[in-house]
Design a protein around this motif. Structure first.
Motif, PDB file in Angstrom:
ATOM      1  N   UNK A 190      22.708  15.485  11.723  1.00  0.00           N
ATOM      2  CA  UNK A 190      23.052  16.821  11.219  1.00  0.00           C
ATOM      3  C   UNK A 190      22.547  17.942  12.139  1.00  0.00           C
ATOM      4  N   UNK A 191      22.366  17.620  13.408  1.00  0.00           N
ATOM      5  CA  UNK A 191      21.927  18.632  14.354  1.00  0.00           C
ATOM      6  C   UNK A 191      20.482  19.064  14.176  1.00  0.00           C
ATOM      7  N   UNK A 192      19.718  18.330  13.366  1.00  0.00           N
ATOM      8  CA  UNK A 192      18.306  18.696  13.195  1.00  0.00           C
ATOM      9  C   UNK A 192      17.496  18.367  14.442  1.00  0.00           C
ATOM     10  N   UNK A 193      18.020  17.475  15.260  1.00  0.00           N
ATOM     11  CA  UNK A 193      17.374  17.109  16.518  1.00  0.00           C
ATOM     12  C   UNK A 193      18.456  16.809  17.540  1.00  0.00           C
ATOM     13  N   UNK A 194      18.110  16.953  18.792  1.00  0.00           N
ATOM     14  CA  UNK A 194      19.034  16.686  19.894  1.00  0.00           C
ATOM     15  C   UNK A 194      18.404  15.675  20.836  1.00  0.00           C
ATOM     16  N   UNK A 195      19.196  14.800  21.464  1.00  0.00           N
ATOM     17  CA  UNK A 195      18.635  13.915  22.478  1.00  0.00           C
ATOM     18  C   UNK A 195      17.969  14.745  23.568  1.00  0.00           C
ATOM     19  N   UNK A 196      16.849  14.262  24.074  1.00  0.00           N
ATOM     20  CA  UNK A 196      16.106  15.047  25.068  1.00  0.00           C
ATOM     21  C   UNK A 196      16.645  14.876  26.478  1.00  0.00           C
ATOM     22  N   UNK A 197      17.539  13.906  26.697  1.00  0.00           N
ATOM     23  CA  UNK A 197      18.009  13.650  28.056  1.00  0.00           C
ATOM     24  C   UNK A 197      19.343  12.921  28.019  1.00  0.00           C
ATOM     25  N   UNK A 198      19.984  12.847  29.194  1.00  0.00           N
ATOM     26  CA  UNK A 198      21.196  12.055  29.315  1.00  0.00           C
ATOM     27  C   UNK A 198      20.910  10.593  29.004  1.00  0.00           C
ATOM     28  N   UNK A 199      19.766  10.088  29.449  1.00  0.00           N
ATOM     29  CA  UNK A 199      19.407   8.689  29.181  1.00  0.00           C
ATOM     30  C   UNK A 199      19.363   8.415  27.687  1.00  0.00           C
ATOM     31  N   UNK A 200      18.805   9.348  26.920  1.00  0.00           N
ATOM     32  CA  UNK A 200      18.750   9.174  25.468  1.00  0.00           C
ATOM     33  C   UNK A 200      20.143   9.172  24.859  1.00  0.00           C
ATOM     34  N   UNK A 201      21.034  10.029  25.370  1.00  0.00           N
ATOM     35  CA  UNK A 201      22.414  10.037  24.875  1.00  0.00           C
ATOM     36  C   UNK A 201      23.112   8.724  25.217  1.00  0.00           C
ATOM     37  N   UNK A 202      22.866   8.204  26.400  1.00  0.00           N
ATOM     38  CA  UNK A 202      23.461   6.926  26.787  1.00  0.00           C
ATOM     39  C   UNK A 202      23.047   5.818  25.831  1.00  0.00           C
ATOM     40  N   UNK A 203      21.797   5.828  25.416  1.00  0.00           N
ATOM     41  CA  UNK A 203      21.335   4.805  24.476  1.00  0.00           C
ATOM     42  C   UNK A 203      22.058   4.926  23.143  1.00  0.00           C
ATOM     43  N   UNK A 204      22.267   6.150  22.684  1.00  0.00           N
ATOM     44  CA  UNK A 204      22.984   6.348  21.421  1.00  0.00           C
ATOM     45  C   UNK A 204      24.417   5.842  21.523  1.00  0.00           C
ATOM     46  N   UNK A 205      25.058   6.109  22.672  1.00  0.00           N
ATOM     47  CA  UNK A 205      26.429   5.635  22.862  1.00  0.00           C
ATOM     48  C   UNK A 205      26.460   4.114  22.963  1.00  0.00           C
ATOM     49  N   UNK A 206      25.529   3.552  23.722  1.00  0.00           N
ATOM     50  CA  UNK A 206      25.480   2.099  23.896  1.00  0.00           C
ATOM     51  C   UNK A 206      25.260   1.383  22.566  1.00  0.00           C
ATOM     52  N   UNK A 207      24.484   2.001  21.689  1.00  0.00           N
ATOM     53  CA  UNK A 207      24.195   1.395  20.385  1.00  0.00           C
ATOM     54  C   UNK A 207      25.283   1.678  19.347  1.00  0.00           C
ATOM     55  N   UNK A 208      26.289   2.466  19.709  1.00  0.00           N
ATOM     56  CA  UNK A 208      27.361   2.773  18.781  1.00  0.00           C
ATOM     57  C   UNK A 208      27.025   3.848  17.761  1.00  0.00           C
ATOM     58  N   UNK A 209      25.878   4.525  17.953  1.00  0.00           N
ATOM     59  CA  UNK A 209      25.512   5.575  17.006  1.00  0.00           C
ATOM     60  C   UNK A 209      26.407   6.802  17.191  1.00  0.00           C
ATOM     61  N   UNK A 210      26.761   7.089  18.438  1.00  0.00           N
ATOM     62  CA  UNK A 210      27.725   8.149  18.703  1.00  0.00           C
ATOM     63  C   UNK A 210      28.864   7.544  19.517  1.00  0.00           C
ATOM     64  N   UNK A 211      29.996   8.210  19.500  1.00  0.00           N
ATOM     65  CA  UNK A 211      31.195   7.638  20.124  1.00  0.00           C
ATOM     66  C   UNK A 211      31.618   8.379  21.396  1.00  0.00           C
ATOM     67  N   UNK A 212      30.806   9.348  21.817  1.00  0.00           N
ATOM     68  CA  UNK A 212      31.097  10.086  23.045  1.00  0.00           C
ATOM     69  C   UNK A 212      29.832  10.211  23.876  1.00  0.00           C
ATOM     70  N   UNK A 213      30.019  10.283  25.174  1.00  0.00           N
ATOM     71  CA  UNK A 213      28.945  10.541  26.122  1.00  0.00           C
ATOM     72  C   UNK A 213      29.456  11.605  27.089  1.00  0.00           C
ATOM     73  N   UNK A 214      28.557  12.259  27.780  1.00  0.00           N
ATOM     74  CA  UNK A 214      28.898  13.273  28.788  1.00  0.00           C
ATOM     75  C   UNK A 214      28.236  12.858  30.094  1.00  0.00           C
ATOM     76  N   UNK A 215      28.973  12.884  31.187  1.00  0.00           N
ATOM     77  CA  UNK A 215      28.402  12.440  32.460  1.00  0.00           C
ATOM     78  C   UNK A 215      28.918  13.290  33.609  1.00  0.00           C
ATOM     79  N   UNK A 216      28.038  13.550  34.584  1.00  0.00           N
ATOM     80  CA  UNK A 216      28.440  14.196  35.830  1.00  0.00           C
ATOM     81  C   UNK A 216      29.019  13.175  36.806  1.00  0.00           C
ATOM     82  N   UNK A 217      28.969  11.897  36.466  1.00  0.00           N
ATOM     83  CA  UNK A 217      29.402  10.834  37.371  1.00  0.00           C
ATOM     84  C   UNK A 217      30.692  10.215  36.845  1.00  0.00           C
ATOM     85  N   UNK A 218      31.843  10.457  37.511  1.00  0.00           N
ATOM     86  CA  UNK A 218      33.105   9.899  37.023  1.00  0.00           C
ATOM     87  C   UNK A 218      33.127   8.377  36.960  1.00  0.00           C
ATOM     88  N   UNK A 219      32.274   7.719  37.747  1.00  0.00           N
ATOM     89  CA  UNK A 219      32.234   6.253  37.727  1.00  0.00           C
ATOM     90  C   UNK A 219      31.052   5.718  36.923  1.00  0.00           C
TER      91      UNK A 219
END
Length: 421
Positions: free
Chosen positions: A266-295
């Motif tokens: 509910x937006x009460x907290x935000x991932x502190x880094x791209x690495x943390x967001x990657x973990x959420x995506x990898x675990x299926x908790x979120x369905x989108x990731x953002x990356x500066x690396x197209x590959x």
């Protein structure tokens, strides 16, 4: 107050936060006579620079948040430097560039004009501008690097770093462009407009988030919404305009605050880094990731960390791209060695190696048309996994970064008007 990642100090605030004289600690050299290399290198041949670099140790301060990048630098790059040039590369991983910015600033204030603790920095944007304006960089050196012949140095995306002239005080290392990553098994049709993504977020509570600025991926996600709120990036190019910022920013904060209850937790907290967001995506908790690396998604699929169904897309209105660089501090005592490292990073073989998706997938900064025929063919035949967009799609959807003062204002505004609300 909502939880968020690390804080950083920018621009003039960095200068104000300098350590007191004598407070610097942790360096490995003692200061001595002013290094004469800066006065000599302009008239030296490249062979003489390589000879002076031999047996030098180069301490490279760089972002250490990617295992892929760390393996590439500590393995391939360090190995070639030791074997071919007799240069010992020591990587010092940091989580934020202000670690080394403040270190070099502190050393200057303490009078350490040589024997500094930093020899090379992975840098760009507002941190480069801060160091350049404070006269903390060695140079101009980039034009002395033989492999710059393969770079289109007049390209505005190379000649200017977030709108600030490079003027040879840093040399390019690679290119980047933002892509959105989604799990196509769960989101078959990617929302390729900003408004479409915002609508998806509201319709799928808890399945999207973004890192807290000043994390670079969180910051760039917010900038895309800022561009959207402005009706396009074109109005924002050029020096910072307070009146224009005051017009666009409230619309941006409104969009971000409207989606906040629909974010992960509910937006009460935000991932502190791209690495943390990657973990959420990898675990299926979120369905989108953002990356500066197209590959990046393809690399993570190859490692078994991302699902095979991960795919990338760009917004119809475009996504932000930039160049990343390395720079040499004014007080490095391994300047010759640092120049050899910078040149090796532009070697076609190095650029090819880091462009391989299984290695890093970083976009080459070289102008492929400037390369010898055999290297053009090798780059043209680089494999493109299903998760990597065709080069022509990326090229036609690449839009520019803003000047650093805009970034500082947007990031501070996000903290005050989104995080702390």
């Amino acid at each position: 107050m909502k939880a968020h990642g690390w804080k950083r100090i920018l621009g003039a605030a960095i200068v104000a936060a300098l350590a007191a004289p004598g407070a610097w600690a942790g360096g490995r050299r003692e200061s001595g006579a002013v290094d004469s290399f800066e006065g000599r290198f302009g008239s030296m041949s490249w062979e003489e620079i390589e000879a002076e670099a031999r047996a030098q140790t180069v301490y490279w301060y760089m972002w250490g948040g990617s295992d892929l990048i760390n393996r590439f630098v500590n393995g391939y790059v360090a190995g070639r430097l030791a074997e071919e040039y007799g240069v010992l590369l020591k990587v010092v991983p940091v989580t934020d560039a202000t670690t080394f910015v403040n270190k070099v600033l502190g050393e200057k204030q303490a009078g350490r004009t040589s024997g500094g603790s930093v020899d090379l920095m992975w840098i760009n944007g507002e941190n480069f501008r801060t160091m350049r304006q404070a006269d903390l960089l060695f140079g101009p050196y980039a034009e002395r690097l033989p492999n710059m012949q393969y770079v289109n140095a007049s390209d505005p995306a190379v000649a200017n770093d977030f709108g600030f002239p490079v003027e040879g005080y840093e040399s390019p290392y690679g290119s980047a462009q933002v892509v959105m990553i989604h799990d196509s098994a769960k989101v078959p049709e990617a929302p390729t407009t900003v408004e479409g993504l915002l609508s998806w977020i509201r319709s799928n509570p808890g399945r999207f988030t973004y890192p807290a600025p000043p994390d670079f991926t969180g910051s760039v996600f917010v900038r895309h919404l800022f561009y959207h709120a402005a009706g396009g990036y074109e109005r924002l190019l050029g020096p910072f305009d307070q009146e224009l910022f005051d017009e666009v920013a409230p619309r941006t904060w409104k969009l971000l605050n409207e989606i906040e209850p629909y974010l992960w937790r509910q937006g009460r907290t935000y991932p502190e880094s791209q690495t943390a967001l990657q973990e959420l995506f990898a675990n299926g908790e979120v369905l989108f990731d953002v990356s500066y690396n197209p590959a990046g998604a393809a690399s993570l699929i190859a490692q078994g960390r991302y699902p095979e169904s991960a795919r990338t897309f760009v917004f119809d209105s475009g996504t932000i791209g930039n160049t990343h660089y390395v720079a040499i501090p004014f007080n490095s005592s391994s300047k010759a060695g640092a120049m050899v490292v910078a040149n090796l990073l532009l070697d076609p073989a190095t650029q090819y190696e880091k462009a391989r998706p299984e290695v890093w997938g970083d976009l080459p900064v070289l102008s492929i048309s400037k390369l010898p025929g055999e290297w053009r063919a090798r780059f043209d035949s680089l494999p493109r996994p299903a998760a990597v967009l065709p080069p022509e799609v990326l090229t036609t959807h690449k839009i520019p970064e803003l000047q650093a003062a805009w970034l500082e204002a947007i990031e501070k505004g996000w903290v005050a008007n989104v995080l702390q609300k």
